[in-house]
Design a protein around this motif. Sequence first.
Motif, PDB file in Angstrom:
ATOM      1  N   ILE A 509      41.967  29.426  77.953  1.00  0.00           N
ATOM      2  CA  ILE A 509      41.942  29.583  76.493  1.00  0.00           C
ATOM      3  C   ILE A 509      40.872  28.683  75.874  1.00  0.00           C
ATOM      4  O   ILE A 509      40.120  29.107  74.976  1.00  0.00           O
ATOM      5  CB  ILE A 509      43.336  29.272  75.905  1.00  0.00           C
ATOM      6  CG1 ILE A 509      44.358  30.312  76.399  1.00  0.00           C
ATOM      7  CG2 ILE A 509      43.281  29.251  74.382  1.00  0.00           C
ATOM      8  CD1 ILE A 509      45.787  30.012  75.981  1.00  0.00           C
ATOM      9  N   VAL A 510      40.759  27.444  76.380  1.00  0.00           N
ATOM     10  CA  VAL A 510      39.744  26.522  75.858  1.00  0.00           C
ATOM     11  C   VAL A 510      38.349  27.058  76.139  1.00  0.00           C
ATOM     12  O   VAL A 510      37.440  26.955  75.294  1.00  0.00           O
ATOM     13  CB  VAL A 510      39.935  25.123  76.474  1.00  0.00           C
ATOM     14  CG1 VAL A 510      38.758  24.221  76.135  1.00  0.00           C
ATOM     15  CG2 VAL A 510      41.232  24.499  75.982  1.00  0.00           C
ATOM     16  N   ASN A 511      38.140  27.643  77.321  1.00  0.00           N
ATOM     17  CA  ASN A 511      36.831  28.242  77.626  1.00  0.00           C
ATOM     18  C   ASN A 511      36.530  29.396  76.677  1.00  0.00           C
ATOM     19  O   ASN A 511      35.388  29.586  76.251  1.00  0.00           O
ATOM     20  CB  ASN A 511      36.792  28.721  79.073  1.00  0.00           C
ATOM     21  CG  ASN A 511      36.561  27.597  80.056  1.00  0.00           C
ATOM     22  OD1 ASN A 511      36.227  26.479  79.670  1.00  0.00           O
ATOM     23  ND2 ASN A 511      36.737  27.872  81.338  1.00  0.00           N
ATOM     24  N   ALA A 512      37.545  30.205  76.378  1.00  0.00           N
ATOM     25  CA  ALA A 512      37.343  31.306  75.432  1.00  0.00           C
ATOM     26  C   ALA A 512      36.924  30.775  74.078  1.00  0.00           C
ATOM     27  O   ALA A 512      36.078  31.372  73.379  1.00  0.00           O
ATOM     28  CB  ALA A 512      38.629  32.124  75.313  1.00  0.00           C
ATOM     29  N   LEU A 513      37.507  29.665  73.680  1.00  0.00           N
ATOM     30  CA  LEU A 513      37.150  29.055  72.406  1.00  0.00           C
ATOM     31  C   LEU A 513      35.743  28.471  72.466  1.00  0.00           C
ATOM     32  O   LEU A 513      34.948  28.633  71.539  1.00  0.00           O
ATOM     33  CB  LEU A 513      38.181  27.975  72.058  1.00  0.00           C
ATOM     34  CG  LEU A 513      38.075  27.283  70.698  1.00  0.00           C
ATOM     35  CD1 LEU A 513      39.468  26.853  70.223  1.00  0.00           C
ATOM     36  CD2 LEU A 513      37.192  26.027  70.790  1.00  0.00           C
ATOM     37  N   LYS A 514      35.426  27.793  73.563  1.00  0.00           N
ATOM     38  CA  LYS A 514      34.143  27.101  73.687  1.00  0.00           C
ATOM     39  C   LYS A 514      32.973  28.078  73.745  1.00  0.00           C
ATOM     40  O   LYS A 514      31.892  27.809  73.202  1.00  0.00           O
ATOM     41  CB  LYS A 514      34.173  26.236  74.954  1.00  0.00           C
ATOM     42  CG  LYS A 514      32.956  25.331  75.116  1.00  0.00           C
ATOM     43  CD  LYS A 514      33.012  24.619  76.452  1.00  0.00           C
ATOM     44  CE  LYS A 514      34.252  23.769  76.607  1.00  0.00           C
ATOM     45  NZ  LYS A 514      34.234  23.005  77.887  1.00  0.00           N
ATOM     46  N   TYR A 515      33.167  29.213  74.423  1.00  0.00           N
ATOM     47  CA  TYR A 515      32.070  30.173  74.606  1.00  0.00           C
ATOM     48  C   TYR A 515      32.275  31.407  73.723  1.00  0.00           C
ATOM     49  O   TYR A 515      31.922  32.526  74.120  1.00  0.00           O
ATOM     50  CB  TYR A 515      31.965  30.586  76.067  1.00  0.00           C
ATOM     51  CG  TYR A 515      31.762  29.419  77.009  1.00  0.00           C
ATOM     52  CD1 TYR A 515      30.554  28.745  77.040  1.00  0.00           C
ATOM     53  CD2 TYR A 515      32.794  28.981  77.838  1.00  0.00           C
ATOM     54  CE1 TYR A 515      30.363  27.661  77.886  1.00  0.00           C
ATOM     55  CE2 TYR A 515      32.614  27.911  78.694  1.00  0.00           C
ATOM     56  CZ  TYR A 515      31.412  27.248  78.702  1.00  0.00           C
ATOM     57  OH  TYR A 515      31.223  26.174  79.549  1.00  0.00           O
ATOM     58  N   SER A 516      32.845  31.225  72.552  1.00  0.00           N
ATOM     59  CA  SER A 516      33.165  32.354  71.665  1.00  0.00           C
ATOM     60  C   SER A 516      31.942  32.993  71.048  1.00  0.00           C
ATOM     61  O   SER A 516      31.976  34.170  70.679  1.00  0.00           O
ATOM     62  CB  SER A 516      34.110  31.883  70.550  1.00  0.00           C
ATOM     63  OG  SER A 516      33.452  30.879  69.746  1.00  0.00           O
ATOM     64  N   ASN A 517      30.870  32.220  70.904  1.00  0.00           N
ATOM     65  CA  ASN A 517      29.622  32.734  70.327  1.00  0.00           C
ATOM     66  C   ASN A 517      29.847  33.295  68.922  1.00  0.00           C
ATOM     67  O   ASN A 517      29.305  34.327  68.533  1.00  0.00           O
ATOM     68  CB  ASN A 517      29.014  33.817  71.230  1.00  0.00           C
ATOM     69  CG  ASN A 517      27.568  34.123  70.875  1.00  0.00           C
ATOM     70  OD1 ASN A 517      26.868  33.256  70.319  1.00  0.00           O
ATOM     71  ND2 ASN A 517      27.121  35.323  71.166  1.00  0.00           N
ATOM     72  N   GLY A 518      30.669  32.576  68.153  1.00  0.00           N
ATOM     73  CA  GLY A 518      30.924  32.998  66.772  1.00  0.00           C
ATOM     74  C   GLY A 518      32.132  33.888  66.624  1.00  0.00           C
ATOM     75  O   GLY A 518      32.658  34.060  65.516  1.00  0.00           O
ATOM     76  N   SER A 519      32.605  34.503  67.678  1.00  0.00           N
ATOM     77  CA  SER A 519      33.775  35.371  67.597  1.00  0.00           C
ATOM     78  C   SER A 519      35.029  34.501  67.512  1.00  0.00           C
ATOM     79  O   SER A 519      35.109  33.435  68.128  1.00  0.00           O
ATOM     80  CB  SER A 519      33.849  36.268  68.830  1.00  0.00           C
ATOM     81  OG  SER A 519      35.062  36.996  68.838  1.00  0.00           O
TER      82      SER A 519
END
Length: 604
Positions: A509-519
């Motif tokens: 989940i943290v990776n999804a947040l970190k690499y969200s690219n604005g999403s």
Amino acid sequence: MRRSSLSYIFIPAVIAMLVVTAVLQYIWIGKVSDGERERMRSRLDADVKRFADDFNRETQSAFFNFQLPQRSWKEHNWSEFAERVDFWKERTAYPSLIKGFTYVDLEANSTFVYDPANRTFGPASVPEELAPLREKLTADGEMPTVADEVPALVMPIYEVHDRVTKLVVRTVAEDDSSRPIEPTMPKKTGFLLIGLSQNVIRDGLLADLVKKYFSTDEGVVYDVSVTRKDGTTVFGTSRTAAPDSTASLFNLLNDSFVFYSNRELMPKTAAGVQRSIVFSTTTERLERRTAAPGNPEDAKKKVDINVLTEDIKPRTEVRSSVIPKSDGPWKLNVGHSSGSIDAFISGQRRKNLAIGFGILGLIGASVLTVFFSAQRARLFAKRQVDFVSSVSHEFRTPLAVIYSASENLADGVAREPEQITRYGELIKGEGRKLSAMVEQILEFAGARSGKRTFDKRPVAPGEIVNDAIEQTRPMLDEHGFEVEVWIEPELPMIVGDRKALSQAIQNLIVNALKYSNGSRWVRVEAERTDDGVAIAVSDRGVGIGAKDLKNIFEPFYRAKSVVDEQIHGNGLGLSLVKETVEAHGGRIGVESEPGKGSRFTITL
């Protein structure tokens, strides 16, 4: 850089040397195999020849030993024959080889069988096994010296010729139309049948010769068989493959045979009898030259004339026969048990090549393994340096914030309760980040040292997912993320460490947040599959390139695009997730496309 260049030069050089060595080894093994093939063939041919010579010599001695003068047969003087029988039995290694003697007198049309007890021939009927042979030999025509189907030796008896007083040699021109004078054979007065024991030949003579010449001391096994002219097998087993070497047996006209006489026996015979037996000859060789047609050189033609020399003492003589060699009725067949010597050598060559190439391949693989291991260690060391650099940077930012906030509080810059609370929350958040990073590093160190343990108990997958979301909720809310959660009802329980599995999902989940690219969107779901329970975390972030997918679970690995964009991280999260999942007997997979997001799936 210089060391790296030398490594890239060294590896091709080693591979080139191994290739050259392999080619030379192939050529060398081929030459060795050819030499071994010729050696085995030469040795086999020599052994087969000696085998046949020993066999033929034994049968020749039985044949020539009982050649009596025609007068002894006509006068029924059996005393000399009895002495010949005793003489033969004393000197042969197989006294049971001869089953019996049958003398057929064609002039009197009578048959005599030798009685060993009375040491004489007596009138009797022909033995049953020799009856068909007697009828065949009585008929006009050429008389064979060996009856292989019985087996038996056939010794014809002829009238004595008048002594030759003159020998005329006439040279005939090539254009002479006259025909040579056909020699006239003396009258055949009878024949002696020497019956042989096939059991003694098979189990005694042939078996001993096989043991003598084709033993397995060197581990080389040959199939030995003896066949008749009609193809039936007398000894051994028949072969489907062609033999490697053959020789004729029962050949009474061998190139070299021992012609012996009894020193004690011969003086007892009459002087006239001695003259009818050839003990020694002298040979005179005459040469004449004739012009060969179309050839300016002279062609030689040699004529051998054997002249009888009388008054020579009886002796044992090895002489070379001037009669053309003819094949015996039995044939010795010897072939390698592998099918043939060629097949055996080919198999040995393939085995030697396989061993040689295997060793060279092992050397080459070892060199490549060392090279790639060194490269991997070098890359791993570089990643460790990058990790230390990134961790230092990650530590420096929250520490700087904590230091600045605490300094403001200590200096009294923040006096209002709201300001103090805000500074306190700031210090608390940055401290939480530092604590999480320290815990992650300690977790990685524990996993690498093998000291990490898990408290595995039955737990509901939904509880693990909810724990992970609750732990990351403040961070998600702070950045304004929308979180979709879907958990399939009535999922089966799984056995695992609830805290460790929850931490693995938190990392995703943290990776999804970190690499969200604005999403600002994350989806977490849990469902039943054929393999168990799957927990997936999806995002719509930057995604992962195809060349990076195979390396993202390695420690310290970070994609070049991520580093270039200066996205914070230490490269440990996904490697810890993989180790945790695999320690629970599960697996992790990823589906990603650059610019469209990623989906990580944990299957338990």
